[in-house]
Design a protein around this motif. Structure first.
Motif, PDB file in Angstrom:
ATOM      1  N   ARG A 128       0.825  -1.212   0.000  1.00 43.84           N
ATOM      2  CA  ARG A 128       0.000   0.000   0.000  1.00 43.84           C
ATOM      3  C   ARG A 128       0.854   1.254   0.000  1.00 43.84           C
ATOM      4  N   TRP A 129       0.294   2.302  -0.575  1.00 47.65           N
ATOM      5  CA  TRP A 129       0.860   3.646  -0.509  1.00 47.65           C
ATOM      6  C   TRP A 129       0.188   4.313   0.686  1.00 47.65           C
ATOM      7  N   LEU A 130       0.906   4.413   1.811  1.00 51.10           N
ATOM      8  CA  LEU A 130       0.262   4.836   3.053  1.00 51.10           C
ATOM      9  C   LEU A 130      -0.115   6.315   3.022  1.00 51.10           C
ATOM     10  N   SER A 131      -1.368   6.577   3.348  1.00 51.94           N
ATOM     11  CA  SER A 131      -1.842   7.960   3.456  1.00 51.94           C
ATOM     12  C   SER A 131      -1.913   8.409   4.909  1.00 51.94           C
ATOM     13  N   THR A 132      -1.777   7.467   5.850  1.00 52.38           N
ATOM     14  CA  THR A 132      -1.727   7.795   7.275  1.00 52.38           C
ATOM     15  C   THR A 132      -0.300   8.196   7.640  1.00 52.38           C
ATOM     16  N   PRO A 133      -0.102   8.783   8.810  1.00 54.25           N
ATOM     17  CA  PRO A 133       1.273   8.938   9.302  1.00 54.25           C
ATOM     18  C   PRO A 133       1.969   7.588   9.297  1.00 54.25           C
ATOM     19  N   ARG A 134       3.260   7.571   9.051  1.00 53.37           N
ATOM     20  CA  ARG A 134       3.986   6.331   8.805  1.00 53.37           C
ATOM     21  C   ARG A 134       3.979   5.350   9.981  1.00 53.37           C
ATOM     22  N   HIS A 135       3.645   5.820  11.169  1.00 56.23           N
ATOM     23  CA  HIS A 135       3.760   4.926  12.325  1.00 56.23           C
ATOM     24  C   HIS A 135       2.489   4.135  12.624  1.00 56.23           C
ATOM     25  N   TYR A 136       1.391   4.425  11.953  1.00 52.92           N
ATOM     26  CA  TYR A 136       0.215   3.566  12.128  1.00 52.92           C
ATOM     27  C   TYR A 136      -0.461   3.320  10.789  1.00 52.92           C
ATOM     28  N   ALA A 137      -1.183   2.192  10.718  1.00 49.24           N
ATOM     29  CA  ALA A 137      -1.883   1.836   9.477  1.00 49.24           C
ATOM     30  C   ALA A 137      -3.073   0.954   9.816  1.00 49.24           C
ATOM     31  N   TYR A 138      -4.063   1.003   8.944  1.00 47.62           N
ATOM     32  CA  TYR A 138      -5.231   0.133   9.070  1.00 47.62           C
ATOM     33  C   TYR A 138      -4.969  -1.189   8.350  1.00 47.62           C
ATOM     34  N   LEU A 139      -5.471  -2.265   8.932  1.00 45.35           N
ATOM     35  CA  LEU A 139      -5.349  -3.590   8.316  1.00 45.35           C
ATOM     36  C   LEU A 139      -6.769  -4.140   8.145  1.00 45.35           C
ATOM     37  N   LYS A 140      -7.245  -4.175   6.899  1.00 42.30           N
ATOM     38  CA  LYS A 140      -8.602  -4.658   6.630  1.00 42.30           C
ATOM     39  C   LYS A 140      -8.563  -6.166   6.443  1.00 42.30           C
ATOM     40  N   ILE A 141      -9.249  -6.885   7.347  1.00 42.04           N
ATOM     41  CA  ILE A 141      -9.106  -8.333   7.405  1.00 42.04           C
ATOM     42  C   ILE A 141     -10.213  -9.081   6.665  1.00 42.04           C
ATOM     43  N   SER A 142     -11.287  -8.390   6.324  1.00 40.01           N
ATOM     44  CA  SER A 142     -12.368  -9.038   5.593  1.00 40.01           C
ATOM     45  C   SER A 142     -13.182  -7.985   4.868  1.00 40.01           C
ATOM     46  N   GLU A 143     -14.036  -8.453   4.000  1.00 41.77           N
ATOM     47  CA  GLU A 143     -14.908  -7.572   3.216  1.00 41.77           C
ATOM     48  C   GLU A 143     -16.348  -8.012   3.429  1.00 41.77           C
ATOM     49  N   GLY A 144     -17.286  -7.053   3.366  1.00 39.59           N
ATOM     50  CA  GLY A 144     -18.694  -7.390   3.434  1.00 39.59           C
ATOM     51  C   GLY A 144     -19.175  -7.759   4.823  1.00 39.59           C
ATOM     52  N   CYS A 145     -20.449  -8.193   4.901  1.00 41.53           N
ATOM     53  CA  CYS A 145     -21.071  -8.477   6.197  1.00 41.53           C
ATOM     54  C   CYS A 145     -22.262  -9.409   6.009  1.00 41.53           C
ATOM     55  N   ASN A 146     -22.454 -10.313   6.972  1.00 43.94           N
ATOM     56  CA  ASN A 146     -23.563 -11.271   6.911  1.00 43.94           C
ATOM     57  C   ASN A 146     -24.739 -10.913   7.814  1.00 43.94           C
ATOM     58  N   TRP A 147     -24.629  -9.882   8.628  1.00 39.17           N
ATOM     59  CA  TRP A 147     -25.614  -9.685   9.692  1.00 39.17           C
ATOM     60  C   TRP A 147     -26.969  -9.189   9.196  1.00 39.17           C
ATOM     61  N   GLY A 148     -27.000  -8.266   8.277  1.00 37.01           N
ATOM     62  CA  GLY A 148     -28.283  -7.769   7.775  1.00 37.01           C
ATOM     63  C   GLY A 148     -29.033  -6.904   8.760  1.00 37.01           C
ATOM     64  N   CYS A 149     -28.335  -6.030   9.485  1.00 39.45           N
ATOM     65  CA  CYS A 149     -29.011  -5.096  10.383  1.00 39.45           C
ATOM     66  C   CYS A 149     -30.002  -4.251   9.582  1.00 39.45           C
ATOM     67  N   SER A 150     -31.103  -3.903  10.201  1.00 37.34           N
ATOM     68  CA  SER A 150     -32.223  -3.298   9.479  1.00 37.34           C
ATOM     69  C   SER A 150     -31.855  -2.006   8.767  1.00 37.34           C
ATOM     70  N   PHE A 151     -30.940  -1.239   9.360  1.00 38.32           N
ATOM     71  CA  PHE A 151     -30.655   0.119   8.896  1.00 38.32           C
ATOM     72  C   PHE A 151     -29.465   0.194   7.942  1.00 38.32           C
ATOM     73  N   CYS A 152     -28.757  -0.917   7.768  1.00 35.24           N
ATOM     74  CA  CYS A 152     -27.431  -0.860   7.147  1.00 35.24           C
ATOM     75  C   CYS A 152     -27.453  -1.352   5.707  1.00 35.24           C
ATOM     76  N   ALA A 153     -26.843  -0.563   4.824  1.00 32.29           N
ATOM     77  CA  ALA A 153     -26.780  -0.903   3.399  1.00 32.29           C
ATOM     78  C   ALA A 153     -25.481  -1.591   3.007  1.00 32.29           C
ATOM     79  N   ILE A 154     -24.579  -1.812   3.955  1.00 31.99           N
ATOM     80  CA  ILE A 154     -23.273  -2.374   3.605  1.00 31.99           C
ATOM     81  C   ILE A 154     -23.376  -3.725   2.891  1.00 31.99           C
ATOM     82  N   PRO A 155     -24.212  -4.667   3.361  1.00 34.16           N
ATOM     83  CA  PRO A 155     -24.308  -5.932   2.607  1.00 34.16           C
ATOM     84  C   PRO A 155     -24.814  -5.728   1.182  1.00 34.16           C
TER      85      PRO A 155
END
Length: 431
Positions: A128-155
């Motif tokens: 990745r080309w880091l856009s955060t300060p060099r000493h911290y970064a996000y690590l995305k471990i999965s994509e999507g969601c199975n829960w289906g909460c009533s209000f959420c459009a993510i799935p």
């Protein structure tokens, strides 16, 4: 001349990761990268949009229109749009904003890379080309969601939960450590569900232990942990592994059982309280961040007052509050009437945040006189802007420490003593 491109990232930290993966591909392909910039020499712009709730969608559309206006005035040559808003409303956007040179969804990385005349390199998706300060970064471990909460459009936008293999994530984290990253912030739509689709069981505890063995990584913090089905072995890791921050982000959304049922959260008031008390009993020092959604259909004044009392009684370290926004295609939009006026929703947000402000001030007062390990995020106006392990960047509070001639740098760990407390920030001195 070197080609220069401006990648503009809107929305959550998961979008930040998507932008960073894109920027690495473009950087390897000969583009000079600027991020969230007004650099007039960047003649091509890619906007990574958010489509989660009404305010985020509005911000995304306004940003697109702003760059389209710049294109119409000859200030830039090309405008591309990617991400959640583009995934969900591509046809409408193409019809309404034809000046955009291309719309790309959340899984269209190879297509947008090709559009920009770069050869897509699948072997380097963990770089990745880091856009955060060099000493911290996000690590995305999965994509999507199975829960289906009533209000959420993510799935609807990102599909079902898909975990990445542990080996792939460890390799990516090693690459980040080589770049100087010392703090990993583990993210997903639901981090606690990690691994179930790959291994037949939740493996978030195993993943955290594996990440903690990487040289150079000193802090690991966990975001977006769903409360229902929270794995017990994760509590053990949070308690015992010294590299795992005593911090967890658990979006509870509400406390009234009927509202939780209408939200399709799979948990009741009693189960929520048992869960919070279990975590605090096992890890007394843990900082809990949570979010609440007010104004959901069916949230009566009595249910809202129950939420107010819950926040007063359980005294969370960090709280975010959002007003319900009806999203097309979600369970709530199809089954409930959005009958609570927007003005009433706004008042409920303000009232709940006023309660939390008092709680935060009281909890911060308890930290005065204590010493903590902090990481320095920035140097500003003769102060070091720092965080304890109990605070995540961007969303939580900071510790401001006067330099007094001390030579320190971002990314360094130091020990500070808290000398003053405010509602959402602490004042410290170097020990």
């Amino acid at each position: 001349m070197t080609k220069k491109i401006n990648v503009v990232t809107l929305g959550c930290s998961k979008n930040v990761v998507d932008s960073e993966v894109l920027m690495h591909q473009l950087d390897r392909g000969g583009w000079k990268i600027v991020h969230n910039s007004n650099d007039p020499s960047a003649r091509v712009v890619v906007i990574n949009t958010c489509g989660f709730i009404g305010d985020a969608k509005e911000e995304s559309v306004e940003t697109i229109l702003g760059f389209v206006d710049a294109k119409n005035r000859g200030m830039i040559d090309k405008v591309y749009v990617m991400g959640c808003l583009s995934q969900r409303y591509r046809n409408e956007l193409e019809a309404e904003i034809p000046e955009v040179d291309g719309f790309f969804g959340v899984s269209d990385l190879p297509l947008i890379v090709a559009e920009l005349n770069v050869k897509y390199n699948e072997a380097e998706l963990n770089k990745r080309w880091l856009s955060t300060p060099r000493h911290y970064a996000y690590l995305k471990i999965s994509e999507g969601c199975n829960w289906g909460c009533s209000f959420c459009a993510i799935p609807l936008i990102r599909g079902k939960h898909v975990s990445r293999p542990i080996e792939s994530l460890v390799n990516e984290a090693k690459e980040l450590a080589k770049q100087g990253v010392k703090e990993l912030i583990v993210i997903a739509q639901d981090t606690t569900y990690y691994g179930f689709d790959l291994y037949g069981e939740r493996r978030i505890a195993q993943l955290l232990n594996s990440l903690s063995q990487i040289d150079g990584i000193e802090w690991i913090r966990l975001h977006y942990a769903y409360p229902s089905g929270f794995p017990d072995d994760l509590i053990d890791v949070l308690k015992s592994n010294p590299k795992i921050c005593k911090y967890i982000d658990i979006p509870l959304q509400h406390i009234n059982t009927q509202v939780l049922k209408m939200m399709r959260r799979g948990i009741s008031r009693e189960q929520t309280i048992d869960f919070i008390e279990k975590i605090r009993k096992n890890i007394p020092e843990i900082a809990i961040r949570t979010t609440f959604l007010v104004g959901h259909p069916g949230e009566t004044p009595e249910a809202f007052n129950e939420l107010i009392d819950f926040v007063k009684d359980y005294r969370f370290d960090r709280v975010g509050v959002f007003a319900y926004s009806e999203e097309e295609g979600t369970y709530a939009a199809q089954n409930f009437t959005d009958s609570i006026p927007d003005e009433e929703k706004k008042l409920r947000v303000e009232k709940l945040m006023e309660v939390q402000q008092r709680v935060s001030f009281e909890l911060n007062q308890l930290r005065v006189g204590h010493t903590y390990k902090v990481i320095i995020d920035a140097i500003e106006d003769h102060y070091a802007v720092c965080r304890t392990e109990f605070d995540s960047p961007e969303v939580d509070q900071e510790v401001l420490v006067k330099l007094n001639g001390k030579n320190v740098k971002p990314g360094e760990f130091h020990t500070v003593r808290i000398v003053e407390a405010q509602e959402y920030d602490l004042i410290g001195e170097f020990v």
